[in-house]
Design a protein around this motif. Sequence first.
Motif, PDB file in Angstrom:
ATOM      1  N   THR A 126       0.828  -1.202   0.000  1.00 60.79           N
ATOM      2  CA  THR A 126       0.000   0.000   0.000  1.00 60.79           C
ATOM      3  C   THR A 126       0.859   1.247   0.000  1.00 60.79           C
ATOM      4  OG1 THR A 126      -1.710  -1.204   1.232  1.00 60.79           O
ATOM      5  CG2 THR A 126      -1.870   1.198   1.180  1.00 60.79           C
ATOM      6  N   GLY A 127       1.924   1.243   0.793  1.00 57.94           N
ATOM      7  CA  GLY A 127       2.840   2.382   0.802  1.00 57.94           C
ATOM      8  C   GLY A 127       3.496   2.599  -0.546  1.00 57.94           C
ATOM      9  N   VAL A 128       3.869   1.503  -1.214  1.00 57.47           N
ATOM     10  CA  VAL A 128       4.505   1.614  -2.532  1.00 57.47           C
ATOM     11  C   VAL A 128       3.531   2.191  -3.550  1.00 57.47           C
ATOM     12  CG1 VAL A 128       5.491   0.295  -4.438  1.00 57.47           C
ATOM     13  CG2 VAL A 128       6.152  -0.236  -2.095  1.00 57.47           C
ATOM     14  N   THR A 129       2.289   1.722  -3.543  1.00 59.09           N
ATOM     15  CA  THR A 129       1.311   2.226  -4.508  1.00 59.09           C
ATOM     16  C   THR A 129       0.986   3.690  -4.261  1.00 59.09           C
ATOM     17  OG1 THR A 129      -0.473   1.353  -3.110  1.00 59.09           O
ATOM     18  CG2 THR A 129       0.286  -0.019  -4.922  1.00 59.09           C
ATOM     19  N   ARG A 130       0.900   4.076  -2.996  1.00 55.68           N
ATOM     20  CA  ARG A 130       0.642   5.482  -2.700  1.00 55.68           C
ATOM     21  C   ARG A 130       1.816   6.352  -3.130  1.00 55.68           C
ATOM     22  NH1 ARG A 130      -2.235   5.509   3.292  1.00 55.68           N
ATOM     23  NH2 ARG A 130      -4.255   4.661   2.622  1.00 55.68           N
ATOM     24  N   CYS A 131       3.006   5.829  -2.941  1.00 57.66           N
ATOM     25  CA  CYS A 131       4.194   6.559  -3.388  1.00 57.66           C
ATOM     26  C   CYS A 131       4.174   6.699  -4.909  1.00 57.66           C
ATOM     27  CB  CYS A 131       5.447   5.828  -2.930  1.00 57.66           C
ATOM     28  SG  CYS A 131       6.995   6.558  -3.492  1.00 57.66           S
ATOM     29  N   ALA A 132       3.863   5.604  -5.612  1.00 54.79           N
ATOM     30  CA  ALA A 132       3.839   5.636  -7.073  1.00 54.79           C
ATOM     31  C   ALA A 132       2.748   6.550  -7.598  1.00 54.79           C
ATOM     32  CB  ALA A 132       3.641   4.222  -7.615  1.00 54.79           C
ATOM     33  N   CYS A 133       1.649   6.655  -6.841  1.00 59.19           N
ATOM     34  CA  CYS A 133       0.545   7.506  -7.266  1.00 59.19           C
ATOM     35  C   CYS A 133       0.972   8.955  -7.398  1.00 59.19           C
ATOM     36  CB  CYS A 133      -0.602   7.386  -6.259  1.00 59.19           C
ATOM     37  SG  CYS A 133      -2.059   8.349  -6.675  1.00 59.19           S
ATOM     38  N   ILE A 211      13.737  -5.550   5.671  1.00 59.79           N
ATOM     39  CA  ILE A 211      13.481  -5.242   4.257  1.00 59.79           C
ATOM     40  C   ILE A 211      12.244  -4.361   4.133  1.00 59.79           C
ATOM     41  CG2 ILE A 211      12.784  -6.249   2.045  1.00 59.79           C
ATOM     42  CD1 ILE A 211      14.532  -8.667   2.719  1.00 59.79           C
ATOM     43  N   ASN A 212      11.215  -4.704   4.904  1.00 62.86           N
ATOM     44  CA  ASN A 212      10.006  -3.885   4.888  1.00 62.86           C
ATOM     45  C   ASN A 212      10.283  -2.469   5.370  1.00 62.86           C
ATOM     46  OD1 ASN A 212       8.518  -6.075   3.970  1.00 62.86           O
ATOM     47  ND2 ASN A 212       7.905  -6.705   6.018  1.00 62.86           N
ATOM     48  N   PHE A 213      11.116  -2.338   6.430  1.00 60.60           N
ATOM     49  CA  PHE A 213      11.478  -1.012   6.931  1.00 60.60           C
ATOM     50  C   PHE A 213      12.121  -0.180   5.828  1.00 60.60           C
ATOM     51  CE2 PHE A 213      12.203  -2.921  11.420  1.00 60.60           C
ATOM     52  CZ  PHE A 213      10.833  -2.970  11.616  1.00 60.60           C
ATOM     53  N   ILE A 214      13.075  -0.789   5.124  1.00 57.83           N
ATOM     54  CA  ILE A 214      13.809  -0.067   4.085  1.00 57.83           C
ATOM     55  C   ILE A 214      12.864   0.394   2.977  1.00 57.83           C
ATOM     56  CG2 ILE A 214      15.576  -0.296   2.294  1.00 57.83           C
ATOM     57  CD1 ILE A 214      17.050  -2.235   4.179  1.00 57.83           C
ATOM     58  N   ILE A 215      11.948  -0.507   2.578  1.00 60.07           N
ATOM     59  CA  ILE A 215      11.012  -0.150   1.518  1.00 60.07           C
ATOM     60  C   ILE A 215      10.101   0.993   1.950  1.00 60.07           C
ATOM     61  CG2 ILE A 215       9.076  -0.970   0.137  1.00 60.07           C
ATOM     62  CD1 ILE A 215      10.368  -3.730   0.128  1.00 60.07           C
ATOM     63  N   VAL A 220       8.756   6.927   1.658  1.00 63.14           N
ATOM     64  CA  VAL A 220       8.559   8.239   2.266  1.00 63.14           C
ATOM     65  C   VAL A 220       9.577   9.245   1.720  1.00 63.14           C
ATOM     66  CG1 VAL A 220       8.645   9.529   4.431  1.00 63.14           C
ATOM     67  CG2 VAL A 220       7.542   7.296   4.352  1.00 63.14           C
ATOM     68  N   ILE A 221      10.830   8.812   1.590  1.00 64.14           N
ATOM     69  CA  ILE A 221      11.869   9.711   1.077  1.00 64.14           C
ATOM     70  C   ILE A 221      11.562  10.121  -0.367  1.00 64.14           C
ATOM     71  CG2 ILE A 221      14.298   9.876   0.436  1.00 64.14           C
ATOM     72  CD1 ILE A 221      14.934   8.070   2.816  1.00 64.14           C
ATOM     73  N   ILE A 222      11.217   9.134  -1.212  1.00 62.74           N
ATOM     74  CA  ILE A 222      10.909   9.432  -2.614  1.00 62.74           C
ATOM     75  C   ILE A 222       9.703  10.359  -2.717  1.00 62.74           C
ATOM     76  CG2 ILE A 222      10.131   8.431  -4.795  1.00 62.74           C
ATOM     77  CD1 ILE A 222      11.755   5.926  -4.069  1.00 62.74           C
ATOM     78  N   LEU A 223       8.680  10.043  -1.949  1.00 61.73           N
ATOM     79  CA  LEU A 223       7.461  10.831  -2.006  1.00 61.73           C
ATOM     80  C   LEU A 223       7.708  12.268  -1.548  1.00 61.73           C
ATOM     81  CD1 LEU A 223       4.449  10.833  -2.545  1.00 61.73           C
ATOM     82  CD2 LEU A 223       4.085  10.021  -0.219  1.00 61.73           C
ATOM     83  N   VAL A 280       6.694   0.541  11.728  1.00 58.59           N
ATOM     84  CA  VAL A 280       8.007   0.399  12.357  1.00 58.59           C
ATOM     85  C   VAL A 280       7.868   0.156  13.852  1.00 58.59           C
ATOM     86  CG1 VAL A 280      10.142   1.609  12.922  1.00 58.59           C
ATOM     87  CG2 VAL A 280       9.225   1.735  10.609  1.00 58.59           C
ATOM     88  N   VAL A 281       6.999   0.923  14.512  1.00 59.19           N
ATOM     89  CA  VAL A 281       6.822   0.785  15.958  1.00 59.19           C
ATOM     90  C   VAL A 281       6.293  -0.601  16.320  1.00 59.19           C
ATOM     91  CG1 VAL A 281       5.482   1.602  17.934  1.00 59.19           C
ATOM     92  CG2 VAL A 281       6.551   3.242  16.385  1.00 59.19           C
ATOM     93  N   SER A 282       5.383  -1.117  15.516  1.00 58.34           N
ATOM     94  CA  SER A 282       4.786  -2.414  15.838  1.00 58.34           C
ATOM     95  C   SER A 282       5.731  -3.577  15.561  1.00 58.34           C
ATOM     96  CB  SER A 282       3.493  -2.605  15.039  1.00 58.34           C
ATOM     97  OG  SER A 282       3.776  -2.669  13.652  1.00 58.34           O
ATOM     98  N   GLN A 283       6.593  -3.444  14.561  1.00 56.56           N
ATOM     99  CA  GLN A 283       7.476  -4.534  14.175  1.00 56.56           C
ATOM    100  C   GLN A 283       8.814  -4.517  14.901  1.00 56.56           C
ATOM    101  OE1 GLN A 283       5.469  -6.820  12.690  1.00 56.56           O
ATOM    102  NE2 GLN A 283       7.018  -7.157  11.137  1.00 56.56           N
ATOM    103  N   LEU A 284       9.278  -3.328  15.247  1.00 53.08           N
ATOM    104  CA  LEU A 284      10.636  -3.190  15.766  1.00 53.08           C
ATOM    105  C   LEU A 284      10.904  -3.983  17.044  1.00 53.08           C
ATOM    106  CD1 LEU A 284      13.320  -1.878  15.150  1.00 53.08           C
ATOM    107  CD2 LEU A 284      12.609   0.127  16.473  1.00 53.08           C
TER     108      LEU A 284
END
Length: 359
Positions: A126-133, A211-215, A220-223, A280-284
Amino acid sequence: MADSAALNTSSTTLFALPYKQESQLITSVLLPTWPAIILFGLLANMINIAIFIESRIKDSVTILLCSLAVSDLSFLIFIIPFVTSYIALHFAPNWVWPIDRNIMFLSFQWPALTLYDFSCYTSVATGVTRCACVAMPLRFKSVFTKSRTVKLVIALFIVAVLLRMPVLLIYNIVLRPNPSTNSTGPFWVFRNKEIFAQVNDILNRQSMPYINFIIMIACVIILTTKLHEATRVRRSHAAHSHTEKSTHHPNDLKQPDTQRMSTKDIKVVQSVVLVCSIFVVSQLPFSVFSTARLIEPEFDNSGHYKHLFTACSAFSYTCYFLNASVNIFVYYRYNSKYRTTLLSVLKRKAAFDQQSNIK
C-alpha cells in the motif's frame, strides 16, 4: 555441611532468574488491555471492510486496503485462543489444563502470525502504490491495475505462508498419558526446535521486517522529495505568474494559486509517514529481541532470561494488536472517500432507525 549449604545458597543466588518481578508487573498491566484492544480491532476492521465494499472497490489502493482489513480481522480472530490461554496461564498458573496447553498456544498462534505477516506485506504494498501515485501519476493506472493488484495480494499471502513453514514443521501431535488428569490425551512434541526457531527468527523476525522497513522509508523519502520538487517548480511559476499578473487585468488574479502544495499531496505524505511509523513501531520490538535471542541463546522462554523474554513478548504482542486495530483512525483522518462513505452510511442508519421508531 555448613560449607555445602553455603555453596548451595550461593549457587541458588548466582543462578536465580532475573527480571521476574519486572516481568510480572509488565504483564499484569498489559494483559488486561488485550481483550479490549482485540474487541475494538474486530469491530474496526469489520467497519473498514463494510465501508470499502460500500464504496465499491474500483482501484488498486482500495483493493489493498480491503485486503489489509480482512487480514487484520482474521489475525485478531485466530489470536483469541492464544490470548485466552496466555492470560489464564499468567493469572491462574496452578489451573489444571484439560489438554496440553501448548495445543491452545500453538494451534492458533502460528496461523495468526502468518496472517499478521501478510498484513505487514500488504501495508508495504500500500505504501509503494501510494508513493507511485504521486511519484509517477501518469503511469500509475497502467502499472497498478486491478487485476495485477489482486494477483499481488495472492502472491503476498503465499509468500507469508511459505516463510512461516519452518515453525510449522517443528510440531507434531501425539497421544500420551496426562498426569494432571490421569487420562490419555493429545500433546505437542517438538522436533528440531532450536534449528527451525533460528530459521524463523532470521526470516520472519529479522530479514523480512528490515526489508520492509527499508522499503517503507524509501517510499517516504521518494514521495517527500517529489513533492518538494513540485513545490519549488510551483513557486517559480507562481513568482513568474505574479509578475505578469501585475500588468494584466485584475480579473486574472482569480486564477488558482499554484504556490501552495495541494491538500491531496499533503494528505498523501502524512498518511504514508503515519503508516510507516505505525509499521516500524509495531514490528521493531520483535525484531530487536529476536536479534538478541540469536546473540544470547539464554534469552528465550526457557532460558536464564526467560522472564525478561516474557515481558518483551507481552509488549510486542500489544504492539501487534494495536497495529491491527488503529487503521480506522488513519483512514478516517486522511482518506476523504472513506470518511464520506462512513458518514453517509451512518446517516442512512440513523434515518432508518428513526423511521423504525416512528412505525
